[in-house]
Scaffold this active site. Sequence first.
Site, PDB file in Angstrom:
ATOM      1  N   ASN A  33      -9.161   1.073  10.047  1.00 60.43           N
ATOM      2  CA  ASN A  33      -8.021   0.747  11.202  1.00 60.43           C
ATOM      3  C   ASN A  33      -8.542   1.349  12.349  1.00 60.43           C
ATOM      4  O   ASN A  33      -8.969   0.818  13.425  1.00 60.43           O
ATOM      5  CB  ASN A  33      -6.602   1.113  10.717  1.00 60.43           C
ATOM      6  CG  ASN A  33      -5.628   0.699  11.679  1.00 60.43           C
ATOM      7  OD1 ASN A  33      -4.415   0.728  11.283  1.00 60.43           O
ATOM      8  ND2 ASN A  33      -6.031   0.097  12.796  1.00 60.43           N
ATOM      9  N   THR A  34      -8.402   2.514  12.426  1.00 64.38           N
ATOM     10  CA  THR A  34      -8.880   3.428  13.780  1.00 64.38           C
ATOM     11  C   THR A  34     -10.053   3.124  14.503  1.00 64.38           C
ATOM     12  O   THR A  34      -9.898   2.865  15.477  1.00 64.38           O
ATOM     13  CB  THR A  34      -8.635   4.927  13.519  1.00 64.38           C
ATOM     14  OG1 THR A  34      -7.388   5.348  12.871  1.00 64.38           O
ATOM     15  CG2 THR A  34      -8.594   5.808  14.746  1.00 64.38           C
ATOM     16  N   LYS A  68       0.948  -1.188   0.094  1.00 69.91           N
ATOM     17  CA  LYS A  68      -0.073  -0.097  -0.002  1.00 69.91           C
ATOM     18  C   LYS A  68       1.060   1.383  -0.054  1.00 69.91           C
ATOM     19  O   LYS A  68       1.796   1.493   0.915  1.00 69.91           O
ATOM     20  CB  LYS A  68      -0.981   0.070   1.189  1.00 69.91           C
ATOM     21  CG  LYS A  68      -1.761   1.554   1.421  1.00 69.91           C
ATOM     22  CD  LYS A  68      -2.771   1.373   2.366  1.00 69.91           C
ATOM     23  CE  LYS A  68      -2.903   2.630   2.917  1.00 69.91           C
ATOM     24  NZ  LYS A  68      -3.704   2.711   4.185  1.00 69.91           N
TER      25      LYS A  68
END
Lengths: 65, 255, 364
Positions: free
Chosen positions: B206-207, B97
């Site tokens: 993610n977070t 990525k």
Amino acid sequence: MNLKINGKEVSAAAGITVEGLLDKRPGRGRVVVALNRTVLPDTLWEKTALKEGDALEIFTLFGGG
Amino acid sequence: MTDQFKIAGRNVKSRFLLGTGKFPSNAVMRSAIVASRAQIVTAALRRVDLDSEEENLLAHIPEGTIMMTNTSGARDAGEAVRIARLSRALGAGDWIKIEVIADNKHLLPDNAETIKAAAILAAEGFIVMPYFNPDLADARRLRDAGAASLMPLGAPIGTNKGLCTKELIKILVAEMDLPVIVDAGLGRPSHAAEAMELGAAAVLVNTAVASARDPVRMAGAFALAVEAGRSAWLAGPGSVSETARASSPLTGFLG
Amino acid sequence: MSFYNIHSSRRGGLDGLLKSATDGDISRALERETPGEEDFLAFLSAGAAGRLEELAVKANERGLRNFGRVIQLYAPLYLGNFCENECVYCGFRRSSRIARKKLDLEEVENEAKALSRSGIRDVLMLTGESRTLTPPAYLAACAELLKRYFASVSVEVYPLGREEYAELVSAGADGLAIYQETYDEELYAELHPSGPKRDYRGRLDAPERGCLAGMRRVNVGALLGLSDFRREIFFTGLHAAYLRDSFPGVEISVSLPRLRPQQGGFSPLSEVSDRDFVQAMLALRLFLPRAGISVSTRESGGFRKDLIGLGVTRMSAGSRTGVGGYSSPERTEGQFSVSDKSGLEAVKSLIRARGYQPVMKDWQ
């Protein structure tokens, strides 16, 4: 002799190999090593003796997005 | 009709991609990955502190997971390329990525450097997944550079604000053949469902999962939301309003 | 690459698709932010004919958003009516006993002076098909001349090669109009028994050559009244979309010329009612939200007034369809009999009456 490891100045025994340095780590996860900005394959860790002024970078995978 | 998800010709089993950062512990991270049913998981390359006990991340990743190293930390194309090559040498595979951020205040990606890195890495056989600011012209440049997907941000990293870039993402979905994977800023499962309803191929979170009170349960919630949104997109939503018109002011002249 | 490939692949089963659109399909198509081909078919379907007001509301809103309340005006200028073709539906066909004329450059200048005096700033120059009597060099010379009197010069002539279009562009032409007449290849052969126009493929690819040559505006369409209008509008829309997607820098527009009586009395093969015409226009506006839609004086003033707000963006005004019709009294037969005989001022008033603004030139 003086080396740079991950940007920090350290002193190490003269002629120590990369394998020897890594051996001192508490953890044993997979790492990749770059010596003077070039990747050093793990097959060469035992054979590669470090010299004065060498810069070593050691990376591993961490959690990240 | 099965709904196949392919990236660079490879079948991917889940349209939910999960980041491994910010979890309270590796054990929680592993349970969250299992609950998410994600197949692609991102990780970052970092320098190892020789003096401290480092847990091996890979030991906590379920088997069959595809690792995708994130070039986070890279401030330009050169640094991103370097991280990718190091990651490959580490044995972390070919999925990369590209995240090039030069702006530390808002953490917005640098599209121009991302495109440069994409071209170099695609030529070296990486499966290039570029994180970028959703600009259609840049999407075309990324495609031409050899990217395997497009990863437009939904909102700035960590803000959990949802699909701020909704209209631009719709344009990407309409105009580009590459899978559009919405990444960054998705704060709630409903955001993820919305992204999928717009036709996104997948989402990366993610977070929102790692910082939830119960990350494992939140991972499961996101997985369900992604499936629901995808099903809705495939089903084709019905019309929203039925307007009954009593008069015909525009076409009344036709009689 | 050519539109021909797309046309070939979409030809089959079209009638079935047009008939099978359900109420639900039409409603969903209306809700779609960016209608696709299937939605376009729904708009053109027999079922949608009963829901024109809903289509009109959406088309009106789209038109306002993309164009505002503005109608651009232009006028046609016939340079010559010599023609080698035998198009069965056209008043200029070779066997027609009409007076033939071609304007020399001095006469073209007189026409230009007369027409521009009226306030027209956007001119469309037309000829029949004769490479010998109205050759490409003549066309370029006329374009260059007209460019001195008008802000925009478009051409509607026989199909040219890419280099020839490029020469017209260098001479000052910025727009190209060319209609396929009918997209139905078999019918096309029947309607064009002789002459260079028999070349279906050459004509089909002409707009693309124009785009490649640097034309800023390209206008396509089919002559309504030949084959089934729903099919013709479907292919008109696809053709326009193909050009738009292949040449993002070119302004693509569509026209809906409807067959009018002309000398020799050809009757339309299929009927296209006012309701059909409106449906066609609404469907085009919804499928091509940013394409211009042009309506000429083939349509009556009253009807054109009602079309304002339904998607039209360009109208011709004060038209004379005979050669030399502006500077001298009409001595030659027009290509079609003009339905809207109102002068330029009348058309402007009609536009204003609908709350729209007539605009004489698009850009400088």
